[in-house]
Design a protein around this motif. Structure first.
Motif, PDB file in Angstrom:
ATOM      1  N   THR A  32       0.837  -1.210   0.000  1.00  0.00           N
ATOM      2  CA  THR A  32       0.000   0.000   0.000  1.00  0.00           C
ATOM      3  C   THR A  32       0.871   1.260   0.000  1.00  0.00           C
ATOM      4  N   LYS A  58       1.237  10.203   9.486  1.00  0.00           N
ATOM      5  CA  LYS A  58      -0.135   9.819   9.862  1.00  0.00           C
ATOM      6  C   LYS A  58      -0.669   8.729   8.939  1.00  0.00           C
ATOM      7  N   GLY A  85       1.529  -3.788   4.318  1.00  0.00           N
ATOM      8  CA  GLY A  85       1.074  -2.448   4.721  1.00  0.00           C
ATOM      9  C   GLY A  85      -0.424  -2.352   4.961  1.00  0.00           C
ATOM     10  N   ARG A  88      -3.837  -1.917   8.653  1.00  0.00           N
ATOM     11  CA  ARG A  88      -3.109  -1.174   9.669  1.00  0.00           C
ATOM     12  C   ARG A  88      -4.014  -0.757  10.829  1.00  0.00           C
ATOM     13  N   GLN A  92      -9.736  -1.931   9.215  1.00  0.00           N
ATOM     14  CA  GLN A  92      -9.217  -2.467   7.948  1.00  0.00           C
ATOM     15  C   GLN A  92      -9.148  -3.997   8.009  1.00  0.00           C
TER      16      GLN A  92
HETATM   17  P1  AMP Z   1       4.763   1.935   4.255  1.00  0.00           P
HETATM   18  O1  AMP Z   1       5.481   2.020   2.950  1.00  0.00           O
HETATM   19  O2  AMP Z   1       3.994   0.640   4.419  1.00  0.00           O
HETATM   20  O3  AMP Z   1       5.650   2.229   5.429  1.00  0.00           O
HETATM   21  O4  AMP Z   1       3.636   3.079   4.224  1.00  0.00           O
HETATM   22  C1  AMP Z   1       4.004   4.438   4.158  1.00  0.00           C
HETATM   23  C2  AMP Z   1       2.870   5.319   4.654  1.00  0.00           C
HETATM   24  O5  AMP Z   1       1.708   5.152   3.828  1.00  0.00           O
HETATM   25  C3  AMP Z   1       2.357   5.015   6.071  1.00  0.00           C
HETATM   26  O6  AMP Z   1       3.175   5.627   7.074  1.00  0.00           O
HETATM   27  C4  AMP Z   1       0.955   5.616   6.011  1.00  0.00           C
HETATM   28  O7  AMP Z   1       1.002   7.028   6.091  1.00  0.00           O
HETATM   29  C5  AMP Z   1       0.505   5.264   4.605  1.00  0.00           C
HETATM   30  N1  AMP Z   1      -0.172   3.936   4.582  1.00  0.00           N
HETATM   31  C6  AMP Z   1       0.273   2.786   3.995  1.00  0.00           C
HETATM   32  N2  AMP Z   1      -0.597   1.783   4.177  1.00  0.00           N
HETATM   33  C7  AMP Z   1      -1.617   2.282   4.910  1.00  0.00           C
HETATM   34  C8  AMP Z   1      -2.816   1.730   5.447  1.00  0.00           C
HETATM   35  N3  AMP Z   1      -3.133   0.437   5.282  1.00  0.00           N
HETATM   36  N4  AMP Z   1      -3.638   2.549   6.159  1.00  0.00           N
HETATM   37  C9  AMP Z   1      -3.341   3.852   6.333  1.00  0.00           C
HETATM   38  N5  AMP Z   1      -2.225   4.442   5.869  1.00  0.00           N
HETATM   39  C10 AMP Z   1      -1.357   3.669   5.162  1.00  0.00           C
END
Ligand code: AMP
Length: 217
Positions: A32, A58, A85, A88, A92
């Motif tokens: 994600t 956030k 991802g 979270r 969800q």
């Molecule tokens: P990641 O690459 O998985 O560390 O995601 C980077 C950022 O994307 C996170 O810190 C969130 O801000 C946002 N993000 C990714 N996946 C989600 C999710 N399932 N729900 C909410 N925000 C997300």
């Protein structure tokens, strides 16, 4: 191979393990964070909104994320997939359960990558990513350094850091993990499908353990 849902604090190594699984077992990798970063790169209005949320550490709204994954899962055919991802939040996770049922997707395990705070912070500050193939490297880890300083081994392009990989943002992301994501751990534990993996050992060892968990009996 089984479908895998990764639950892990930021920079625990979901990306690195996913790269391994994609290369060796032909998994479909659904990250994600990657999907959101692509939207940001496109320069769209939505991308600008997402950028301001993500760079503060956030979480993006459940409503948006659930729609995104719901669309993605519908397009998956017979390939085993990795969810990196998502989920979270508990909301969800509950929505994901419904999506799996309605898409007839079974044979799914949840893997929790266990890493302590100090190690995570070090990983965040050393992380460098290929903007082209998205492979993740780490300048502080001998096993994950690129062969040439700051250049992707596979694509030959210059590696980049993520705008949210700062100490300040990491702390917000870590807190949000504890607050929103830890309850999911309990949720999956109660369902009996959570596998905890110590992700502070050598990479080969982590890969081996995950491979064994992911193999069909
Ligand atoms: P990641 O690459 O998985 O560390 O995601 C980077 C950022 O994307 C996170 O810190 C969130 O801000 C946002 N993000 C990714 N996946 C989600 C999710 N399932 N729900 C909410 N925000 C997300």
């Amino acid at each position: 191979m089984r479908n895998i849902i990764f639950i892990a604090p930021p920079a625990a190594g979901k990306g690195t393990v996913s790269d391994y699984l994609v290369k060796n077992f032909n998994y479909e990798h659904i990250s994600t964070g990657e999907i959101l970063r692509e939207e940001i790169k496109s320069g769209s209005l939505l991308g600008k909104e997402l950028d301001s949320i993500i760079s503060q550490g956030k979480l993006v709204s459940d409503q948006y994320m659930i729609k995104l994954i719901s669309d993605k899962l519908k397009s998956i055919k017979d390939k085993a997939f990795i969810l990196d991802g998502f989920p979270r939040t508990l909301n969800q996770a509950e929505s994901l359960d419904k999506m799996l049922v309605s898409n007839n997707i079974t044979n799914t395990i949840v893997i929790y990558l266990d890493v302590d705070f100090d190690t995570l912070l070090k990983r965040v500050l050393g992380r460098i990513i290929c903007p082209k193939c998205k492979r993740s490297y780490n300048k502080f880890n001998e096993e994950l350094k690129p062969l040439k300083n700051n250049i992707c081994d596979d694509c030959g392009v210059e590696l980049e850091t993520r705008s949210d990989d700062t100490e300040e943002t990491f702390k917000v992301r870590f807190d949000s993990f504890l607050e929103s994501t830890e309850p999911i751990v309990e949720y999956y534990q109660n369902k009996g499908i959570l596998k905890r993996i110590d992700a502070m050992v050598a990479l080969e060892e982590i890969f081996d353990k995950i491979k064994n968990e992911a193999k069909n009996d």
